[in-house]
Design an enzyme around this catalytic site. Structure first.
Site, PDB file in Angstrom:
ATOM      1  N   LEU A  16       0.822  -1.215   0.000  1.00  8.75           N
ATOM      2  CA  LEU A  16       0.000   0.000   0.000  1.00  8.75           C
ATOM      3  C   LEU A  16       0.859   1.270   0.000  1.00  8.75           C
ATOM      4  O   LEU A  16       0.905   2.015  -0.971  1.00  8.75           O
ATOM      5  CB  LEU A  16      -0.921  -0.018   1.231  1.00  8.75           C
ATOM      6  CG  LEU A  16      -1.890   1.167   1.330  1.00  8.75           C
ATOM      7  CD1 LEU A  16      -2.929   1.111   0.220  1.00  8.75           C
ATOM      8  CD2 LEU A  16      -2.580   1.181   2.693  1.00  8.75           C
ATOM      9  N   PRO A  60       6.218  -3.352  10.864  1.00 13.84           N
ATOM     10  CA  PRO A  60       5.048  -3.199  11.734  1.00 13.84           C
ATOM     11  C   PRO A  60       5.273  -2.165  12.855  1.00 13.84           C
ATOM     12  O   PRO A  60       6.411  -1.791  13.164  1.00 13.84           O
ATOM     13  CB  PRO A  60       4.849  -4.590  12.329  1.00 13.84           C
ATOM     14  CG  PRO A  60       5.690  -5.512  11.528  1.00 13.84           C
ATOM     15  CD  PRO A  60       6.752  -4.712  10.895  1.00 13.84           C
ATOM     16  N   LYS A 101      -0.169   5.905  19.350  1.00 14.52           N
ATOM     17  CA  LYS A 101       0.265   6.395  18.029  1.00 14.52           C
ATOM     18  C   LYS A 101      -0.751   5.976  16.960  1.00 14.52           C
ATOM     19  O   LYS A 101      -1.144   6.750  16.098  1.00 14.52           O
ATOM     20  CB  LYS A 101       1.648   5.828  17.705  1.00 14.52           C
ATOM     21  CG  LYS A 101       2.199   6.250  16.359  1.00 14.52           C
ATOM     22  CD  LYS A 101       1.922   5.213  15.284  1.00 14.52           C
ATOM     23  CE  LYS A 101       2.199   5.719  13.891  1.00 14.52           C
ATOM     24  NZ  LYS A 101       1.937   4.734  12.881  1.00 14.52           N
ATOM     25  N   GLU A 155       6.301  -3.419  -4.895  1.00 21.12           N
ATOM     26  CA  GLU A 155       6.756  -3.160  -3.522  1.00 21.12           C
ATOM     27  C   GLU A 155       7.752  -2.015  -3.463  1.00 21.12           C
ATOM     28  O   GLU A 155       8.543  -1.849  -4.385  1.00 21.12           O
ATOM     29  CB  GLU A 155       7.487  -4.403  -2.999  1.00 21.12           C
ATOM     30  CG  GLU A 155       6.764  -5.184  -1.960  1.00 21.12           C
ATOM     31  CD  GLU A 155       6.501  -4.473  -0.653  1.00 21.12           C
ATOM     32  OE1 GLU A 155       7.055  -3.382  -0.420  1.00 21.12           O
ATOM     33  OE2 GLU A 155       5.732  -5.024   0.157  1.00 21.12           O
ATOM     34  N   GLU A 202       7.456 -36.157 -18.166  1.00 19.33           N
ATOM     35  CA  GLU A 202       7.868 -36.654 -16.841  1.00 19.33           C
ATOM     36  C   GLU A 202       6.782 -36.541 -15.773  1.00 19.33           C
ATOM     37  O   GLU A 202       7.049 -36.797 -14.604  1.00 19.33           O
ATOM     38  CB  GLU A 202       9.134 -35.912 -16.394  1.00 19.33           C
ATOM     39  CG  GLU A 202      10.330 -36.220 -17.266  1.00 19.33           C
ATOM     40  CD  GLU A 202      11.647 -35.674 -16.728  1.00 19.33           C
ATOM     41  OE1 GLU A 202      11.615 -34.870 -15.786  1.00 19.33           O
ATOM     42  OE2 GLU A 202      12.703 -36.057 -17.263  1.00 19.33           O
TER      43      GLU A 202
HETATM   44  C1  BGC Z   1      12.814 -32.442 -18.717  1.00 19.41           C
HETATM   45  C2  BGC Z   1      13.659 -33.409 -19.498  1.00 19.41           C
HETATM   46  C3  BGC Z   1      14.990 -32.766 -19.774  1.00 19.41           C
HETATM   47  C4  BGC Z   1      15.650 -32.292 -18.490  1.00 19.41           C
HETATM   48  C5  BGC Z   1      16.927 -31.529 -18.749  1.00 19.41           C
HETATM   49  C6  BGC Z   1      13.545 -32.028 -17.456  1.00 19.41           C
HETATM   50  O1  BGC Z   1      12.810 -31.077 -16.771  1.00 19.41           O
HETATM   51  O2  BGC Z   1      11.584 -33.025 -18.372  1.00 19.41           O
HETATM   52  O3  BGC Z   1      13.024 -33.746 -20.704  1.00 19.41           O
HETATM   53  O4  BGC Z   1      15.808 -33.673 -20.418  1.00 19.41           O
HETATM   54  O5  BGC Z   1      14.769 -31.429 -17.819  1.00 19.41           O
HETATM   55  O6  BGC Z   1      16.702 -30.422 -19.528  1.00 19.41           O
END
Ligand code: BGC
Length: 974
Positions: free
Chosen positions: A14, A52, A80, A173, A694
């Site tokens: 703020l 604060p 205050k 900020e 992944e």
């Molecule tokens: C990805 C992979 C990749 C690795 C290195 C990971 O986050 O899923 O495909 O080979 O990072 O870059």
């Protein structure tokens, strides 16, 4: 909101950001202090910003040397506050930060949610009084939190109330503690003030209208991009909060040595992660978690070491220590020149005793791969001055990762030309030596001192206007992987001089750019960015078969220096089609690790060879087998790079001598990890794997993996046939050496024919894997894009979600492009793209290629921006840990395979250009089957010009032509 928009919420402090209540605080404290007979003034009031009430009272008491009992303190603080509240009744629109209402309104119009995050317990009342409440979707005040800033609680609560992930929030900020809170909360932070008042803020603004480009803010969470130049990357103001970002951006390397771009002063406040790496030099650490790897590989992780820090040079001008953060330092500028590979830094030091221009140039030599150098020039601007220089080497490896200490000093030798330190790595049996030398134009006296592994070279001089002083600091690193004497290397470099090294460097880069420059007309930003990515990829290539390019090369410690599929699938294509000998070196590196890969397969109880998913030395380094070992697809990724290389060069020598052995050994792995499953019609299934995505593991029959394996087995068959035809003796020799039988190769054929391919007839798409379509649908608007949110979700919940981290089926559409129709590409892209978060930087480019191909022009351009600007824009908030080199290669791939529509066949290369309408043209040089040619595409026409080599079939859209020395030009109007 398009998919480039990172920012979905803005959170404001703020006071000093939305309005000014300082004055009312001042009046209330002043009345209280006067009544007590204490001193209180504007300077003390300034120190109370953002903290604060109770803590503010402590500051006043300390200032006056008064101690009070807790009850009295409470009473005074209360008094205050009561007075402050009364005074606030007078607050009106004059107290508003100029332009704030217009700024918040503009954000709201762009769909951005707004929250207040103020420690002031009166914040709600102030908003009401200023008629601002309607502009805020959520208000969090001191009444709602337990931990004050710099704890991130206040902003995290705000984000939660808005339902927006912290990664998609930007905080405004004006206090250091608030900036820290935003950063700790994982948010983008814009400081409202100056770099001097907010040293920890990554960016600062003073004027909401003039200093902020709204589009940029929403795209990348910063008020403005770095300035665009065709050949340069420039930092024009030094902001300590951005030190780590620039250290990566300005990282210099030659693929063997890597020096991060930390400034020369030995100042912890102005540097974040100084770094000096030798590619391939690592130590072991015990991985966390998964202590009992089922595959029996060693439970030790390799971690690239951050070696001795030789960069610091401290200057004492007229007795004052030069400090980039001091008000005596002005005109600070750093420029990376991508034409020369040299980083130049300059500033003016205007100290008590006089003014000096300081210029520093540094390079990591591309031609002398052991050498790096820094040159310092001092020019007195007004009067003579005494200067002292302390040039240091901190010998200790500073890698803190996994609590490693890194190296131990074995020996130190100082002679008159060079100081040499010899180190041994702690537990990996590696070693390196580093030598340093200085030469200067005129110092009065100079000397080395040594304290254990630390060295200091001290020189004193008198500086007079008109006679610049020059110092050269040379370093050479030779590890146990290399041959040579670093002391000899620095002596030679010193004798030749920085200017000679700079000239060699410039010539080296001239030749590189001749091979692979890409010219983009119509956007300086895109031009700069693509060159930057090519520059980083080239300088991280070691040109050495013992080493490869890790995920962040030698630009930072992210990913511990590990080499992944990134190298072959994302980085190699640039080299394959511009400087193929570099891809050959990368493949030869893999070949050197073939025995290790055989060991991994054996430990798993499999046949053949399995490449480690993440490695430096050839062993698996990743502790989590489900996202590492289970990514068996890496064998086909390497095979695919081999195929591209062979197709582009016709290099049968490499294919027959090394390629075939890698290929056949990894085919054996494919044939030993799957099974003909009765329930799947006796098709060959591969269960319990992880595909490129992944977030989905372990899964059965990942489509990418299965189809890539099918492709690899077919490729192997064609290599077998080719060898039988062209070099039967070598084939026989290889078959004997690895015990390859006809039954085995016949089995490969059956497996390829019978490979199970998961599809959905209902949806008309490939299934990412057997389970993907059964997973729970997810509201993707609640998930952040471009952000690794795995750590925020309980793993079992993540595994239930129908969400992909990165291109998987879409990866397959590109990698095996010729196997799918445009309709299949569109249907699959339409299904998977909306379910992908792009948490991996490898993902946007692959989506962009297919988007361009199926005519999603705007989406393709968005993906291009995300890829090519990944690091310059710091899209993932983690550029400070190193450059995303797979993404750099991905940006180049997107340009070629996406916008130029490049596809290759054995005897032909074809283009279907579709360049963004924002561009006036794109031009580059490529090499295919020994023929070098130039391709230039404008909105109206494509021109291909033969420049060297044999005749080559070129196809543009549907028209073909044979280009050669006698028929050099092929032009086609669009
Ligand atoms: C990805 C992979 C990749 C690795 C290195 C990971 O986050 O899923 O495909 O080979 O990072 O870059």
């Amino acid at each position: 909101m398009n998919n480039l928009q990172t920012i979905r919420a803005a959170l404001f402090d703020l006071d000093g950001v939305v309005c000014f209540t300082d004055h009312y605080h001042y009046l209330a404290w002043k009345e209280m202090a006067d009544a007590q007979g204490w001193d209180f003034n504007e300077t003390i009031n300034h120190q109370l910003r953002g903290i604060p009430r109770e803590a503010s009272l402590e500051v006043i008491l300390n200032h006056n040397g008064v101690t009070l009992d807790p009850q009295k303190k409470q009473e005074l603080a209360h008094l205050k506050n009561e007075r402050y509240k009364e005074l606030l009744q007078q607050i009106d629109s004059d107290a508003l930060y100029p332009g704030i209402v217009e700024f918040i309104t503009a954000l709201r119009e762009r769909g951005v949610k707004i929250a207040l995050g103020s420690s002031s317990k009166n914040a709600g009342a102030i908003l009401d009084k200023l008629s601002l409440t309607v502009l805020f979707d959520a208000v969090v005040t001191g009444n709602d939190i337990e931990k004050p800033k710099p704890d991130p609680e206040i902003f995290l609560k705000g984000a939660e109330l808005l339902g927006i992930h912290p990664f998609n929030c930007v905080v405004f900020e004006d206090a250091e503690s608030g900036v820290e809170a935003g950063l700790q909360g994982g948010m983008k932070v814009v400081g409202v003030g100056t770099p001097a008042t907010l040293p920890n803020a990554p960016t600062v603004v003073r004027d909401y209208q003039k200093d902020i480009d709204l589009d940029t803010l929403l795209q990348i969470g910063k008020p403005a991009r770095i300035s665009a130049h065709p050949w340069e990357v420039v930092e024009d103001t030094f902001v300590p909060g951005k030190a780590g970002y620039w250290e990566s951006i300005f990282a210099l390397s030659n693929g063997v040595l890597g020096l991060r771009g930390a400034i020369e002063e030995n100042s912890p406040n102005a540097t974040e992660q100084p770094g000096m790496f030798i590619n391939g030099i690592y130590a072991f650490s015990s991985p966390k978690g998964y202590p009992n790897r089922p595959d029996g590989t060693p439970p030790k992780s390799q971690v690239m070491l951050n070696l001795c820090d030789w960069r610091p040079i401290d200057l004492f001008i007229g007795g004052e220590k030069v400090d980039v953060l001091s008000e005596h330092c002005s005109e600070h500028n750093r420029t990376l020149n991508m034409k020369t590979g040299i980083l130049t830094r300059s500033f003016v030091w205007n100290g008590e005793e006089g003014a000096v221009r300081v210029t520093l140039r540094r390079l990591v030599s591309m031609t002398r791969r052991h050498n790096a150098a820094i040159e310092l020039t001092l020019e007195a601007l007004d009067r003579p001055l005494n200067v002292s220089i302390e040039s240091r080497v901190f010998g200790k490896s500073i890698t803190g990762q996994f609590g490693l200490d890194g190296t131990t000093l074995q020996n130190a030798e100082i002679d008159k030309d060079a100081a040499t330190l010899q180190f041994k790595t702690l537990n990996s049996g590696l070693s390196y030596s580093a030598s340093f030398s200085h030469s200067d134009s005129c110092s009065k006296n100079h000397a080395w001192t040594q304290n254990d592994a630390d060295l200091c070279y001290q020189a004193d001089l008198s500086l007079t206007p008109g006679t610049p002083y020059r110092l050269e600091k040379h370093a050479a690193f030779v590890s146990c992987m290399d041959e040579g004497d670093p002391a000899e290397d620095v002596r030679q470099a010193s004798a030749d001089g920085f200017e000679t090294l700079a000239a060699e460097q410039t010539e080296y880069w001239r030749r590189v750019w001749e091979q692979c420059d890409v010219k983009i007309e119509g956007s300086v930003e895109d031009q700069q960015a693509i060159r930057y990515n090519i520059f980083q990829l080239h300088q991280n290539h070691p040109m050495d078969m013992q080493r490869s390019i890790s995920a962040t090369g030698v630009t930072g410690a992210n990913y511990m220096g590990w080499i992944f599929w990134d190298t072959e699938m994302f980085m190699a294509p640039l080299f394959t089609y511009t400087a193929p000998e570099r891809t050959r070196a990368l493949l030869a590196f893999r070949y050197g690790q073939l025995d290790g890969a055989r060991r991994i397969a054996k430990n798993l109880g499999r046949r053949g060879a399995l490449w480690p998913w993440s490695t430096i030395n050839g062993d698996e380094s990743n502790a989590d087998p489900y996202v590492s070992t289970a990514q068996y697809h890496i064998v086909a990724d390497v095979a695919h790079a081999l195929h591209r290389y062979w197709q582009a060069t016709g290099d049968d020598d490499f294919l027959f001598a090394q390629g075939a052995e890698m290929l056949f050994e990894t085919c054996r792995l494919i044939a030993s990890i799957g099974c003909f499953v009765p329930n799947k019609g006796n098709r060959y299934c591969i269960n319990t794997v992880c595909g490129p995505d992944e977030y989905n593991f372990p899964v059965n029959n990942n489509c990418y993996t299965n189809l890539m394996f099918k492709w690899q087995l077919e490729f192997a068959q064609s290599v077998l046939n080719r060898m039988a035809q062209h070099c039967p003796e070598r084939l026989a020799e290889l078959q004997k050496a690895i015990g390859l039988t006809e039954e085995e190769t016949a089995e490969w054929k059956t497996i390829a024919e019978q490979m199970y391919v998961p599809t959905s007839e209902t949806l008309g798409i490939y299934k990412q894997d057997d389970q993907y379509l059964d997973k729970y649908p997810v509201d993707m608007s609640t998930l952040p894009r471009n952000y690794e949110f795995k750590k925020d979700v309980y793993l079992l919940s993540l595994l239930q979600m129908q969400v992909s981290k990165q291109a998987d089926v879409v990866q397959m559409l590109f990698t095996l492009s010729e196997r799918f129709t445009p309709e299949q590409k569109k249907a699959n892209y339409d299904f998977y793209e909306p379910r992908t978060t792009h948490a991996s930087s490898l993902s946007p480019c692959v989506h962009g290629i297919t988007a361009a191909e199926i005519g999603y022009t705007e989406e393709a351009l968005n993906y291009w921006k995300q890829s090519v600007l990944m690091d310059l824009d710091d899209c993932k908030n983690n550029t400070s840990s190193g450059i995303h080199l797979a993404c750099s290669g991905g940006a180049w791939m997107m340009l070629m395979f996406g916008f130029l529509g490049m596809r290759t066949e054995e005897n032909r290369i074809q283009f279907s250009p579709r360049i963004p309408k924002e561009w006036d043209g794109i031009e580059t040089s490529l090499i295919y089957q020994g023929t070098r040619f130039n391709i230039k595409v404008t909105p109206d026409q494509t021109d291909v010009t033969w420049t060297a080599g044999p005749a080559l079939q070129i196809q543009i859209r549907d028209t073909q032509k044979n280009l050669s020395s006698s028929e050099k030009i092929f032009s086609l109007a669009h």
